[in-house]
Design a protein around this motif. Structure first.
Motif, PDB file in Angstrom:
ATOM      1  N   ILE A  34       2.119 -19.239  53.283  1.00  0.00           N
ATOM      2  CA  ILE A  34       2.035 -17.798  53.041  1.00  0.00           C
ATOM      3  C   ILE A  34       3.342 -17.313  52.421  1.00  0.00           C
ATOM      4  N   THR A  35       3.245 -16.633  51.282  1.00  0.00           N
ATOM      5  CA  THR A  35       4.411 -15.948  50.708  1.00  0.00           C
ATOM      6  C   THR A  35       4.305 -14.470  51.044  1.00  0.00           C
ATOM      7  N   THR A  36       5.305 -13.972  51.735  1.00  0.00           N
ATOM      8  CA  THR A  36       5.355 -12.555  52.085  1.00  0.00           C
ATOM      9  C   THR A  36       6.346 -11.852  51.174  1.00  0.00           C
ATOM     10  N   ILE A  37       5.844 -10.891  50.412  1.00  0.00           N
ATOM     11  CA  ILE A  37       6.676 -10.108  49.488  1.00  0.00           C
ATOM     12  C   ILE A  37       6.862  -8.725  50.109  1.00  0.00           C
ATOM     13  N   THR A  38       8.113  -8.334  50.333  1.00  0.00           N
ATOM     14  CA  THR A  38       8.420  -7.064  50.981  1.00  0.00           C
ATOM     15  C   THR A  38       9.180  -6.161  50.029  1.00  0.00           C
ATOM     16  N   ILE A  39       8.636  -4.991  49.733  1.00  0.00           N
ATOM     17  CA  ILE A  39       9.359  -4.010  48.923  1.00  0.00           C
ATOM     18  C   ILE A  39      10.472  -3.446  49.800  1.00  0.00           C
ATOM     19  N   ASN A  40      11.708  -3.574  49.348  1.00  0.00           N
ATOM     20  CA  ASN A  40      12.858  -3.345  50.217  1.00  0.00           C
ATOM     21  C   ASN A  40      13.775  -2.250  49.672  1.00  0.00           C
ATOM     22  N   ARG A  41      13.237  -1.021  49.644  1.00  0.00           N
ATOM     23  CA  ARG A  41      14.037   0.150  49.280  1.00  0.00           C
ATOM     24  C   ARG A  41      13.830   1.235  50.355  1.00  0.00           C
ATOM     25  N   PRO A  42      14.161   0.940  51.584  1.00  0.00           N
ATOM     26  CA  PRO A  42      13.818   1.854  52.680  1.00  0.00           C
ATOM     27  C   PRO A  42      14.401   3.249  52.540  1.00  0.00           C
ATOM     28  N   LYS A  43      15.576   3.373  51.927  1.00  0.00           N
ATOM     29  CA  LYS A  43      16.176   4.702  51.755  1.00  0.00           C
ATOM     30  C   LYS A  43      15.384   5.553  50.772  1.00  0.00           C
ATOM     31  N   LYS A  44      14.626   4.897  49.898  1.00  0.00           N
ATOM     32  CA  LYS A  44      13.760   5.580  48.925  1.00  0.00           C
ATOM     33  C   LYS A  44      12.292   5.492  49.345  1.00  0.00           C
ATOM     34  N   LEU A  45      12.060   5.157  50.624  1.00  0.00           N
ATOM     35  CA  LEU A  45      10.703   4.948  51.134  1.00  0.00           C
ATOM     36  C   LEU A  45       9.938   3.948  50.277  1.00  0.00           C
ATOM     37  N   ASN A  46      10.696   2.954  49.781  1.00  0.00           N
ATOM     38  CA  ASN A  46      10.148   1.845  48.991  1.00  0.00           C
ATOM     39  C   ASN A  46       9.448   2.297  47.706  1.00  0.00           C
ATOM     40  N   ALA A  47       9.894   3.406  47.159  1.00  0.00           N
ATOM     41  CA  ALA A  47       9.295   3.924  45.920  1.00  0.00           C
ATOM     42  C   ALA A  47       9.404   2.908  44.789  1.00  0.00           C
ATOM     43  N   LEU A  48       8.396   2.912  43.932  1.00  0.00           N
ATOM     44  CA  LEU A  48       8.356   1.978  42.808  1.00  0.00           C
ATOM     45  C   LEU A  48       9.112   2.548  41.610  1.00  0.00           C
ATOM     46  N   ASN A  49      10.226   1.933  41.262  1.00  0.00           N
ATOM     47  CA  ASN A  49      10.878   2.253  40.006  1.00  0.00           C
ATOM     48  C   ASN A  49      10.638   1.096  39.037  1.00  0.00           C
ATOM     49  N   LYS A  50      11.131   1.230  37.836  1.00  0.00           N
ATOM     50  CA  LYS A  50      10.882   0.210  36.806  1.00  0.00           C
ATOM     51  C   LYS A  50      11.387  -1.156  37.244  1.00  0.00           C
ATOM     52  N   ALA A  51      12.590  -1.188  37.812  1.00  0.00           N
ATOM     53  CA  ALA A  51      13.178  -2.461  38.223  1.00  0.00           C
ATOM     54  C   ALA A  51      12.353  -3.124  39.327  1.00  0.00           C
ATOM     55  N   THR A  52      11.847  -2.326  40.253  1.00  0.00           N
ATOM     56  CA  THR A  52      11.049  -2.878  41.350  1.00  0.00           C
ATOM     57  C   THR A  52       9.730  -3.433  40.838  1.00  0.00           C
ATOM     58  N   ILE A  53       9.100  -2.730  39.912  1.00  0.00           N
ATOM     59  CA  ILE A  53       7.855  -3.225  39.321  1.00  0.00           C
ATOM     60  C   ILE A  53       8.082  -4.562  38.626  1.00  0.00           C
ATOM     61  N   GLU A  54       9.191  -4.671  37.896  1.00  0.00           N
ATOM     62  CA  GLU A  54       9.503  -5.925  37.209  1.00  0.00           C
ATOM     63  C   GLU A  54       9.765  -7.057  38.200  1.00  0.00           C
ATOM     64  N   GLU A  55      10.484  -6.745  39.268  1.00  0.00           N
ATOM     65  CA  GLU A  55      10.758  -7.761  40.277  1.00  0.00           C
ATOM     66  C   GLU A  55       9.481  -8.190  40.998  1.00  0.00           C
ATOM     67  N   LEU A  56       8.611  -7.234  41.281  1.00  0.00           N
ATOM     68  CA  LEU A  56       7.337  -7.570  41.910  1.00  0.00           C
ATOM     69  C   LEU A  56       6.512  -8.486  41.011  1.00  0.00           C
ATOM     70  N   HIS A  57       6.479  -8.179  39.726  1.00  0.00           N
ATOM     71  CA  HIS A  57       5.780  -9.054  38.779  1.00  0.00           C
ATOM     72  C   HIS A  57       6.310 -10.477  38.874  1.00  0.00           C
ATOM     73  N   ASP A  58       7.624 -10.611  38.837  1.00  0.00           N
ATOM     74  CA  ASP A  58       8.241 -11.942  38.873  1.00  0.00           C
ATOM     75  C   ASP A  58       7.917 -12.660  40.182  1.00  0.00           C
ATOM     76  N   ALA A  59       7.959 -11.917  41.295  1.00  0.00           N
ATOM     77  CA  ALA A  59       7.694 -12.532  42.599  1.00  0.00           C
ATOM     78  C   ALA A  59       6.239 -12.963  42.735  1.00  0.00           C
ATOM     79  N   PHE A  60       5.316 -12.113  42.296  1.00  0.00           N
ATOM     80  CA  PHE A  60       3.898 -12.477  42.346  1.00  0.00           C
ATOM     81  C   PHE A  60       3.610 -13.670  41.435  1.00  0.00           C
TER      82      PHE A  60
END
Length: 260
Positions: free
Chosen positions: A14-40
């Motif tokens: 199992i690969t667990t991918i955790t969005i880790n921007r708790p101070k921003k309530l894990n909001a999706l910005n451009k960089a996070t979307i790109e990182e999620l793409h790479d991780a998936f």
């Protein structure tokens, strides 16, 4: 790979991918979307990964929406490009992965967060989850597939009401709507997702990938889902998993699928 906005960990298939921007309530910005793409993408290519779970850090939010500050000044052309790139890079990408993706929704899943959860193959939620598409309260509409996937999951009327009111529904209402499959207490969320993942891993990863293609085809314009099912069904017969699965059945033993 080291990420700035997410965490990715693989254990026991199992690969667990955790969005880790708790101070921003894990909001999706451009960089996070790109990182999620790479991780998936990396998890899907990793032969040791049989199931992917995506969740948010902390107990307040799965993803509380997109980072509005990044696009508040955009014009029409830039807005359309934002939606097109996001859908291609992350939301459509996740939906069409051959590796099963479970969204473990903890807390707020709003706007792009709910759209990400809906792009996953199915969803489980904690009892404190709140879900909604509030975009019209900002003068825009859901742009990451929300107007398409929400009606597919909950029906046109309910989707229209959720979009038009920009309101939130709680976890139990989401369960009643069919938006999530299960609701549990927060500390039981990841264990439940992992329990389901372990059930999935007992089966043929080759067959599961083909089943995902066949199911998704029913929701795509210009696709005949029955024909896609026939094609994918036929392809299964050329796999080592099919040989092992049928042989194990006839020999009355548990199958040991090679994933080929």
């Amino acid at each position: 790979m080291n990420y700035e906005n997410i965490l990715s960990q693989t254990s026991n298939g199992i690969t667990t991918i955790t969005i880790n921007r708790p101070k921003k309530l894990n909001a999706l910005n451009k960089a996070t979307i790109e990182e999620l793409h790479d991780a998936f993408k990396a998890a899907d290519k990793d032969k040791s990964t049989k199931v992917i779970i995506v969740t948010g850090s902390g107990d307040k939010a799965f993803v509380a929406g997109a980072d509005i500050s990044e696009f508040a000044h955009f014009n029409e052309k830039e807005g359309a490009k934002l939606a097109a790139q996001g859908q291609e890079l992350l939301f459509d990408f996740v939906e069409n992965l051959s590796t099963p993706v479970i969204a473990a929704v903890n807390g707020f899943a709003l706007g792009g967060g709910l759209e990400l959860a809906m792009a996953c193959h199915f969803r489980v939620a904690s009892s404190n989850a709140k879900m909604g598409l509030p975009e019209v309260s900002l003068g825009v509409i859901p742009g990451y597939g929300g107007t398409q996937r929400l009606p597919q999951l909950v029906g046109k009327g309910r989707a229209m009401e959720m979009v038009m009111t920009a309101g939130m529904i709680d976890a139990n209402q989401a369960l009643n709507y069919g938006l999530v499959n299960h609701v549990v207490e927060p500390d039981e969320l990841l264990p439940l997702a992992e329990k389901i993942a372990n059930k999935i891993m007992r089966n043929s990863s080759v067959a599961i990938g083909k089943a995902i293609k066949a199911v998704n085809a029913n929701f795509k314009d210009g696709k005949n889902g029955y024909k896609v099912e026939i094609k994918q069904f036929g392809k299964c017969f050329g796999s080592e998993d099919f040989v092992e699965g049928t042989t194990a059945f006839l020999e009355k033993r548990k199958a040991d699928f090679p994933g080929k």
